[in-house]
Design a protein around this motif. Structure first.
Motif, PDB file in Angstrom:
ATOM      1  N   GLY A  49      76.225 111.031  98.686  1.00  0.00           N
ATOM      2  CA  GLY A  49      75.586 111.758  97.593  1.00  0.00           C
ATOM      3  C   GLY A  49      76.381 112.974  97.169  1.00  0.00           C
ATOM      4  O   GLY A  49      76.489 113.273  95.972  1.00  0.00           O
ATOM      5  N   LEU A  50      76.964 113.668  98.132  1.00  0.00           N
ATOM      6  CA  LEU A  50      77.788 114.831  97.812  1.00  0.00           C
ATOM      7  C   LEU A  50      79.037 114.417  97.042  1.00  0.00           C
ATOM      8  O   LEU A  50      79.453 115.084  96.100  1.00  0.00           O
ATOM      9  CB  LEU A  50      78.183 115.571  99.088  1.00  0.00           C
ATOM     10  N   ARG A  51      79.635 113.311  97.443  1.00  0.00           N
ATOM     11  CA  ARG A  51      80.827 112.804  96.758  1.00  0.00           C
ATOM     12  C   ARG A  51      80.477 112.397  95.324  1.00  0.00           C
ATOM     13  O   ARG A  51      81.193 112.722  94.381  1.00  0.00           O
ATOM     14  CB  ARG A  51      81.401 111.604  97.528  1.00  0.00           C
ATOM     15  N   LEU A  52      79.366 111.685  95.173  1.00  0.00           N
ATOM     16  CA  LEU A  52      78.938 111.259  93.843  1.00  0.00           C
ATOM     17  C   LEU A  52      78.705 112.468  92.946  1.00  0.00           C
ATOM     18  O   LEU A  52      79.184 112.523  91.812  1.00  0.00           O
ATOM     19  CB  LEU A  52      77.672 110.406  93.944  1.00  0.00           C
ATOM     20  N   ARG A  53      77.990 113.455  93.458  1.00  0.00           N
ATOM     21  CA  ARG A  53      77.708 114.669  92.673  1.00  0.00           C
ATOM     22  C   ARG A  53      79.012 115.382  92.295  1.00  0.00           C
ATOM     23  O   ARG A  53      79.183 115.820  91.154  1.00  0.00           O
ATOM     24  CB  ARG A  53      76.808 115.610  93.457  1.00  0.00           C
ATOM     25  N   SER A  54      79.931 115.486  93.244  1.00  0.00           N
ATOM     26  CA  SER A  54      81.202 116.159  92.997  1.00  0.00           C
ATOM     27  C   SER A  54      81.985 115.473  91.879  1.00  0.00           C
ATOM     28  O   SER A  54      82.489 116.132  90.960  1.00  0.00           O
ATOM     29  CB  SER A  54      82.015 116.173  94.295  1.00  0.00           C
ATOM     30  N   ARG A  98      80.748 113.453  89.568  1.00  0.00           N
ATOM     31  CA  ARG A  98      79.981 113.556  88.325  1.00  0.00           C
ATOM     32  C   ARG A  98      80.193 114.920  87.676  1.00  0.00           C
ATOM     33  O   ARG A  98      80.478 115.021  86.474  1.00  0.00           O
ATOM     34  CB  ARG A  98      78.485 113.338  88.616  1.00  0.00           C
ATOM     35  N   GLU A  99      80.070 115.983  88.473  1.00  0.00           N
ATOM     36  CA  GLU A  99      80.219 117.331  87.937  1.00  0.00           C
ATOM     37  C   GLU A  99      81.646 117.600  87.467  1.00  0.00           C
ATOM     38  O   GLU A  99      81.847 118.283  86.464  1.00  0.00           O
ATOM     39  CB  GLU A  99      79.784 118.361  88.972  1.00  0.00           C
ATOM     40  N   GLN A 141      73.165 114.133  85.450  1.00  0.00           N
ATOM     41  CA  GLN A 141      72.596 112.983  86.144  1.00  0.00           C
ATOM     42  C   GLN A 141      72.072 111.974  85.123  1.00  0.00           C
ATOM     43  O   GLN A 141      72.227 110.768  85.305  1.00  0.00           O
ATOM     44  CB  GLN A 141      71.467 113.406  87.090  1.00  0.00           C
ATOM     45  N   VAL A 153      69.642 107.895  90.553  1.00  0.00           N
ATOM     46  CA  VAL A 153      70.863 108.684  90.721  1.00  0.00           C
ATOM     47  C   VAL A 153      70.543 109.963  91.498  1.00  0.00           C
ATOM     48  O   VAL A 153      71.281 110.346  92.407  1.00  0.00           O
ATOM     49  CB  VAL A 153      71.518 109.001  89.355  1.00  0.00           C
ATOM     50  N   CYS A 154      69.440 110.600  91.177  1.00  0.00           N
ATOM     51  CA  CYS A 154      69.007 111.814  91.876  1.00  0.00           C
ATOM     52  C   CYS A 154      68.773 111.526  93.359  1.00  0.00           C
ATOM     53  O   CYS A 154      69.199 112.298  94.226  1.00  0.00           O
ATOM     54  CB  CYS A 154      67.743 112.364  91.213  1.00  0.00           C
ATOM     55  N   GLU A 209      72.169 111.088  95.086  1.00  0.00           N
ATOM     56  CA  GLU A 209      72.855 112.368  95.277  1.00  0.00           C
ATOM     57  C   GLU A 209      72.189 113.214  96.355  1.00  0.00           C
ATOM     58  O   GLU A 209      72.863 113.964  97.057  1.00  0.00           O
ATOM     59  CB  GLU A 209      72.925 113.146  93.966  1.00  0.00           C
TER      60      GLU A 209
END
Length: 87
Positions: free
Chosen positions: A13-18, A20-21, A27, A41-42, A45
């Motif tokens: 989730g951290l990788r996905l958020r990173s 994405r941002e 999201q 997605v939430c 993450e």
């Protein structure tokens, strides 16, 4: 890629958020582009859900990365590309 570079636990989730941002996506936009619900997605993450291989592929395509790149630890960059299997 070494086994120690692979994700475990809530790191996906951290990788996905990173990723994405880093691409300036919300999201909601990632959900739309990948064809999945924003709530899903939430949950991914937040580390409450892990995606299936199919969803992993959808997310990777929406982010413009290879699916295996989502499996690297946050902040880890691909050092070498895996060689695709020969047909």
């Amino acid at each position: 890629m070494t086994p120690s570079a692979l994700l475990h636990g809530n790191q996906f989730g951290l990788r996905l958020r990173s990723l994405r941002e880093a691409r300036g996506l919300t999201q909601e936009r990632l959900a739309w582009d990948s064809g999945h619900a924003k709530s899903y997605v939430c949950e991914i993450e937040a580390g409450r859900k892990l995606p299936s291989l199919e969803v992993l592929g959808d997310l990777a395509q929406a982010l413009g990365v290879r699916p295996w790149e989502l499996l690297l630890a946050p902040g880890e960059s691909p050092k070498e590309s895996p060689t695709p299997p020969r047909s």
